[in-house]
Structures are given as structure tokens and as C-alpha cells.
Design a protein around this motif. Sequence first.
Motif, PDB file in Angstrom:
ATOM      1  N   UNK A 270      36.229  23.754 -87.918  1.00  0.00           N
ATOM      2  CA  UNK A 270      35.944  24.307 -89.236  1.00  0.00           C
ATOM      3  C   UNK A 270      36.438  25.749 -89.243  1.00  0.00           C
ATOM      4  N   UNK A 271      36.743  26.240 -90.425  1.00  0.00           N
ATOM      5  CA  UNK A 271      37.180  27.629 -90.517  1.00  0.00           C
ATOM      6  C   UNK A 271      36.006  28.549 -90.223  1.00  0.00           C
ATOM      7  N   UNK A 272      36.197  29.495 -89.315  1.00  0.00           N
ATOM      8  CA  UNK A 272      35.120  30.462 -89.054  1.00  0.00           C
ATOM      9  C   UNK A 272      35.083  31.504 -90.162  1.00  0.00           C
ATOM     10  N   UNK A 273      34.047  32.322 -90.198  1.00  0.00           N
ATOM     11  CA  UNK A 273      34.065  33.458 -91.129  1.00  0.00           C
ATOM     12  C   UNK A 273      35.256  34.362 -90.787  1.00  0.00           C
ATOM     13  N   UNK A 274      35.748  35.074 -91.778  1.00  0.00           N
ATOM     14  CA  UNK A 274      36.853  36.004 -91.538  1.00  0.00           C
ATOM     15  C   UNK A 274      36.384  37.078 -90.565  1.00  0.00           C
ATOM     16  N   UNK A 275      37.169  37.296 -89.514  1.00  0.00           N
ATOM     17  CA  UNK A 275      36.818  38.322 -88.518  1.00  0.00           C
ATOM     18  C   UNK A 275      36.842  39.696 -89.172  1.00  0.00           C
ATOM     19  N   UNK A 276      35.806  40.457 -88.944  1.00  0.00           N
ATOM     20  CA  UNK A 276      35.741  41.817 -89.491  1.00  0.00           C
ATOM     21  C   UNK A 276      36.796  42.686 -88.817  1.00  0.00           C
ATOM     22  N   UNK A 277      37.491  43.500 -89.579  1.00  0.00           N
ATOM     23  CA  UNK A 277      38.482  44.403 -88.980  1.00  0.00           C
ATOM     24  C   UNK A 277      37.840  45.327 -87.945  1.00  0.00           C
ATOM     25  N   UNK A 278      38.576  45.574 -86.860  1.00  0.00           N
ATOM     26  CA  UNK A 278      38.067  46.469 -85.817  1.00  0.00           C
ATOM     27  C   UNK A 278      38.686  47.861 -85.921  1.00  0.00           C
TER      28      UNK A 278
ATOM     29  N   UNK B 197      49.290  39.580 -73.577  1.00  0.00           N
ATOM     30  CA  UNK B 197      49.062  40.615 -72.564  1.00  0.00           C
ATOM     31  C   UNK B 197      49.404  39.985 -71.217  1.00  0.00           C
ATOM     32  N   UNK B 198      50.496  40.448 -70.629  1.00  0.00           N
ATOM     33  CA  UNK B 198      51.092  39.763 -69.485  1.00  0.00           C
ATOM     34  C   UNK B 198      50.985  40.561 -68.196  1.00  0.00           C
ATOM     35  N   UNK B 199      50.603  39.862 -67.136  1.00  0.00           N
ATOM     36  CA  UNK B 199      50.634  40.462 -65.799  1.00  0.00           C
ATOM     37  C   UNK B 199      52.099  40.694 -65.418  1.00  0.00           C
TER      38      UNK B 199
ATOM     39  N   UNK C  43      49.372  45.696 -72.794  1.00  0.00           N
ATOM     40  CA  UNK C  43      47.967  45.819 -73.200  1.00  0.00           C
ATOM     41  C   UNK C  43      47.798  45.332 -74.627  1.00  0.00           C
ATOM     42  N   UNK C  44      46.620  44.782 -74.911  1.00  0.00           N
ATOM     43  CA  UNK C  44      46.228  44.422 -76.267  1.00  0.00           C
ATOM     44  C   UNK C  44      44.814  44.935 -76.522  1.00  0.00           C
ATOM     45  N   UNK C  45      44.421  45.075 -77.799  1.00  0.00           N
ATOM     46  CA  UNK C  45      43.085  45.600 -78.097  1.00  0.00           C
ATOM     47  C   UNK C  45      41.980  44.795 -77.418  1.00  0.00           C
TER      48      UNK C  45
ATOM     49  N   UNK D  67      43.752  38.613 -74.201  1.00  0.00           N
ATOM     50  CA  UNK D  67      45.018  38.149 -73.636  1.00  0.00           C
ATOM     51  C   UNK D  67      46.067  37.791 -74.691  1.00  0.00           C
ATOM     52  N   UNK D  68      45.636  37.532 -75.937  1.00  0.00           N
ATOM     53  CA  UNK D  68      46.552  37.049 -76.963  1.00  0.00           C
ATOM     54  C   UNK D  68      46.166  37.612 -78.324  1.00  0.00           C
TER      55      UNK D  68
END
Length: 155
Positions: free
Chosen positions: A17-25, A101-103, A139-141, A145-146
Motif C-alpha cells: 500500500x502507499x505509505x504516507x508521504x515522507x516529510x521533507x528532512x 552510497x558505495x564502498x 555519502x548520502x543523507x 544506502x540508496x
Amino acid sequence: MTAVTQWESNLTRLGLTLPPVAAPVAAYIPAIRTGSLVYTSGQLPFVDGELSAVGKVGAEVTTEQAKEAAKLCALNALAAVHGLVGLDAVVRVVKVVGFVASAPGYNDQPVVINGASEFLGEVFGDAGVHARSAVGVSELPRNTPVEVEIIVEVQ
């Protein structure tokens, strides 16, 4: 009661099911429409407000875990689209951009982003076939990893 769309039926068939929209960080909005296109901001693999995995792919995170995280990113991107225009407005997926985000030495970024691409194909069929970029980054926020963003054409 609103009618269930084909795309939503496909999600149900997949057990999702579609989750709630993720709040902006940070300082952005989850999705924006211009003309017949909706662009999503980069989506992280949040499930109930928590990241599904953390760390670098090829080190703390396996390719399979990252592929599943990419699928969750795409699901969250669909939630952002739905929150803006409704999923039934989607005509086709135009482009997917995925960041991994890659080793050091890890180079299976396309396999990871297949998690998003294959999922969108399952939901939208031929309308889910898209152009794509799969990019390795250091790096990613939030140590995710993705991160995945999508562009969809809407009516």
C-alpha cells in the motif's frame, strides 16, 4: 468511496500500500508538477519513519538489501506523486535517477537501482519502462544506502 485504479490494484496484488508521504528532512517539497510532468525529490527507503538499512553498499549493506531499499524508495516516490496529483493521473514513468552510497570498489549500482525499476515495471507494466541513471556516491543523507527520484508523465 473512490474507485481503485489499475495502478493501485497492482500495488495490492504485490501486497503493498502507499505509505504516507515522507516529510521533507530539509528545505524542499516531496514533489512538484510542471506541465504534464511530476518530479519527485530524492526519496529514501523509509518504512514507518525509519530507514530500512544504513551504511555503504558493498560494506555494511549487501546488494540484495540495497535493491530492496531502492524498491522502497520508489514506493515512497509513488506516495509523493499520489499526494500531489493522485496515482491514477500517471500516464507513464519517464525517468528514474538512483544514487547508491558505495564502498570503495563497489560497481553494481545498476543492479541496486533495478530494485526501483523492476518495481515500477510491476506496478505500471509497459508504462513503467523508463530512462534511467544509476550513480555511485560516497555519502548520502542520514547514512542511507540508496536514494531514488522519479519523473512521471501525468494527465
